[in-house]
Design a protein around this motif. Structure first.
Motif, PDB file in Angstrom:
ATOM      1  N   GLU A   1       0.828  -1.211   0.000  1.00 41.61           N
ATOM      2  CA  GLU A   1       0.000   0.000   0.000  1.00 41.61           C
ATOM      3  C   GLU A   1       0.862   1.260   0.000  1.00 41.61           C
ATOM      4  O   GLU A   1       0.557   2.233  -0.704  1.00 41.61           O
TER       5      GLU A   1
ATOM      6  N   GLU B   1      -4.955   0.801  -2.119  1.00 41.16           N
ATOM      7  CA  GLU B   1      -5.566   0.055  -1.024  1.00 41.16           C
ATOM      8  C   GLU B   1      -5.565  -1.421  -1.379  1.00 41.16           C
ATOM      9  O   GLU B   1      -5.930  -1.804  -2.498  1.00 41.16           O
TER      10      GLU B   1
ATOM     11  N   GLU C   1      -6.915  -5.227  -0.233  1.00 38.16           N
ATOM     12  CA  GLU C   1      -7.892  -5.941   0.576  1.00 38.16           C
ATOM     13  C   GLU C   1      -7.337  -7.302   0.982  1.00 38.16           C
ATOM     14  O   GLU C   1      -6.779  -8.026   0.148  1.00 38.16           O
TER      15      GLU C   1
END
Length: 260
Positions: free
Chosen positions: A136, A142, A144
């Motif tokens: 990141e 972003e 997950e």
């Protein structure tokens, strides 16, 4: 670094007995699984006892489990610190603790082998989180994080060699349900194997279709350094990983030399 919890290392698929099973059933189950004891659960999956191999000694094969099982037992909860569970096992002499939810229903089992594994395994939750944050930060995206099963045949390795002696240990762990999850990066339909190459190759050799994994979902627009590396080396699947037969894994070699 976050604390290690029981939920991170417990086995969720648990072999159990019912109170109406017999001693003969339990002995057959020991021979089939190699386990030395089993939680006893009722029709609602609530833990009502525990039976160990010692409990079965000199018992009539037709005796019911409910008549000889231990009814007062120690249990663990998913949110417990793994060290606390280890202390309970050590101080009470138990090798396993059933893990139950707030209703007393069985959700897993934690063993002393799991505690040892937490100290030697390469992929623990804190390491996964650190890797996630690195991606990141470097790529300003972003990521997950999920945990689930991945298809072994879809894994794209990021290293080219594994050691045959280490594979034997991984086969044993997988058969005993002790293997920790692998770590993969998912980009679109591609699954890059980041950590757990010996486990993956062992699973492939055993004919397993899926492995449990920590899955980091990265945007397809991001190009990771490992992608460039494997393109250069021409690695496309686990079939491209070389198994080194005549050389010991470095740790085995070091241990051998130190005890020679």
């Amino acid at each position: 670094m976050s604390k290690l919890r029981v939920k991170d290392y417990m086995t969720r698929s648990v072999v159990t007995l019912s109170p109406e099973n017999t001693v003969e059933d339990a002995i057959n189950l020991i021979e089939k699984t190699g386990h030395d004891g089993f939680p006893v659960v009722d029709s609602e999956k609530k833990v009502i006892g525990y039976i160990s191999s010692i409990d079965l000694l000199k018992k009539d094969p037709s005796s019911k489990i409910k008549d000889i099982m231990a009814r007062q037992l120690y249990v663990a909860r998913e949110f417990m610190d793994l060290r606390d569970a280890a202390r309970v096992m050590f101080r009470t002499g138990h090798s396993k603790l059933p893990v139950v939810d707030e209703d007393g229903k069985l959700v897993g089992i934690i063993s002393n082998s799991d505690v040892i594994r937490s100290q030697i395994e390469r992929v623990d939750p804190s390491k996964v989180e650190k890797f996630k944050k690195t991606i990141e930060k470097v790529h300003n995206v972003e990521v997950e994080l999920k945990r689930g099963n991945v298809e072994v045949d879809r894994l794209i390795p990021t290293q080219t060699k594994v050691f045959a002696d280490e594979l034997k240990g991984r086969v044993y762990e997988i058969r005993r349900g002790l293997a920790e999850p692998i770590l993969v990066v998912k980009k679109g339909k591609r699954y890059y194997l980041i950590d757990g190459h010996h486990r993956a190759v062992a699973a492939k050799r055993m004919g397993l279709k899926h492995l449990e994994a920590y899955i980091l979902e990265v945007p397809d627009t991001v190009e990771l350094g490992v992608e460039k590396l494997i393109r250069k080396r021409g690695v496309k699947s686990l079939a491209d990983v070389e198994v080194i037969e005549n050389t010991h894994h470095p740790l085995v070699e070091i241990t051998f030399k130190n005890t020679d």
